[in-house]
Design a protein around this motif. Sequence first.
Motif, PDB file in Angstrom:
ATOM      1  N   SER A  38      13.057  11.140   8.218  1.00 42.36           N
ATOM      2  CA  SER A  38      12.825  12.132   9.363  1.00 42.36           C
ATOM      3  C   SER A  38      13.636  12.633   9.915  1.00 42.36           C
ATOM      4  CB  SER A  38      11.777  11.548  10.252  1.00 42.36           C
ATOM      5  OG  SER A  38      11.240  12.344  11.330  1.00 42.36           O
ATOM      6  N   GLY A  41      13.035  13.318  13.718  1.00 39.93           N
ATOM      7  CA  GLY A  41      13.094  11.890  14.352  1.00 39.93           C
ATOM      8  C   GLY A  41      14.811  11.815  14.517  1.00 39.93           C
ATOM      9  N   TYR A  42      15.324  11.972  13.484  1.00 43.22           N
ATOM     10  CA  TYR A  42      16.845  11.993  13.817  1.00 43.22           C
ATOM     11  C   TYR A  42      17.334  12.702  14.760  1.00 43.22           C
ATOM     12  CZ  TYR A  42      21.919  11.933  12.607  1.00 43.22           C
ATOM     13  OH  TYR A  42      23.150  11.501  12.786  1.00 43.22           O
ATOM     14  N   TYR A  45      15.829  11.416  18.224  1.00 36.72           N
ATOM     15  CA  TYR A  45      15.674   9.962  18.464  1.00 36.72           C
ATOM     16  C   TYR A  45      17.200   9.485  17.828  1.00 36.72           C
ATOM     17  CZ  TYR A  45      10.833  10.910  19.210  1.00 36.72           C
ATOM     18  OH  TYR A  45       9.691  11.529  19.513  1.00 36.72           O
ATOM     19  N   ASN A  47      17.353   8.500  14.743  1.00 36.83           N
ATOM     20  CA  ASN A  47      16.617   7.533  13.997  1.00 36.83           C
ATOM     21  C   ASN A  47      15.924   8.008  12.753  1.00 36.83           C
ATOM     22  OD1 ASN A  47      15.440   5.714  12.767  1.00 36.83           O
ATOM     23  ND2 ASN A  47      14.648   4.628  14.508  1.00 36.83           N
ATOM     24  N   GLY A  49      14.193   6.891  10.816  1.00 40.47           N
ATOM     25  CA  GLY A  49      12.984   6.289  10.232  1.00 40.47           C
ATOM     26  C   GLY A  49      11.855   6.494  11.529  1.00 40.47           C
ATOM     27  N   GLN A  50      11.979   7.000  12.400  1.00 38.95           N
ATOM     28  CA  GLN A  50      11.142   7.247  13.627  1.00 38.95           C
ATOM     29  C   GLN A  50      10.459   8.782  13.293  1.00 38.95           C
ATOM     30  OE1 GLN A  50      12.668   6.581  17.415  1.00 38.95           O
ATOM     31  NE2 GLN A  50      10.527   6.913  18.367  1.00 38.95           N
ATOM     32  N   GLN A  51       9.143   9.100  13.210  1.00 37.43           N
ATOM     33  CA  GLN A  51       8.467  10.096  13.141  1.00 37.43           C
ATOM     34  C   GLN A  51       8.194  10.539  14.576  1.00 37.43           C
ATOM     35  OE1 GLN A  51       7.771  12.009  10.747  1.00 37.43           O
ATOM     36  NE2 GLN A  51       8.470  10.609   9.144  1.00 37.43           N
ATOM     37  N   PRO A  52       8.275  11.760  14.849  1.00 30.37           N
ATOM     38  CA  PRO A  52       7.989  12.340  16.390  1.00 30.37           C
ATOM     39  C   PRO A  52       6.488  12.378  16.396  1.00 30.37           C
ATOM     40  CG  PRO A  52       8.893  13.976  14.973  1.00 30.37           C
ATOM     41  CD  PRO A  52       8.966  13.022  14.072  1.00 30.37           C
ATOM     42  N   ASN A  53       6.101  12.195  17.612  1.00 32.81           N
ATOM     43  CA  ASN A  53       4.497  12.208  17.922  1.00 32.81           C
ATOM     44  C   ASN A  53       4.448  13.449  19.022  1.00 32.81           C
ATOM     45  OD1 ASN A  53       1.966  11.724  17.908  1.00 32.81           O
ATOM     46  ND2 ASN A  53       2.119   9.800  18.903  1.00 32.81           N
ATOM     47  N   THR A  61       0.876  10.545  13.967  1.00 32.28           N
ATOM     48  CA  THR A  61       1.664  11.862  13.826  1.00 32.28           C
ATOM     49  C   THR A  61       0.970  12.481  12.777  1.00 32.28           C
ATOM     50  OG1 THR A  61       2.996  10.480  12.046  1.00 32.28           O
ATOM     51  CG2 THR A  61       3.789  10.375  14.141  1.00 32.28           C
TER      52      THR A  61
END
Length: 135
Positions: A38, A41-42, A45, A47, A49-53, A61
């Motif tokens: 993502s 996400g990077y 955050y 990261n 691996g983290q999808q923004p919500n 998401t």
Amino acid sequence: AIMYYIKSIMKNTIFKLTEYIYYFSLLVLFILYLFPGSLIGYFLYGNLGQQPNLIASPIGTSINHLLFFSYITSLAIIVRSRVKNTFNSYKAILLISGILEILHFIIPNRAFEFYDLIANIAGVVIVLLIYNFIK
């Protein structure tokens, strides 16, 4: 006569800008979908691996998918009013939405999500229904 000419130039300029935004948005869509992780996400955050919500919702998401495909379909309808080609037809957008989501089966660090696929299709269909109702 000069005001008519100026209005004509402004209309063409605004339309061209909309057309460029549409094609740029398609490019962004492909980059975000095909990148192994993502990117948003990077950037938000740190990261991959983290999808923004973007909006808290029961479908998680997938709401991001609905919003983006609604946006891209709206732009396609505007562009298609003057320039008809394969890339701005709703059929192409539906096909792209399905193919990109299915590619998540093989892209590392990505996962196919049925809710995302439904949200992609719903984003296209909702805008088409609204457009046909208004038209």
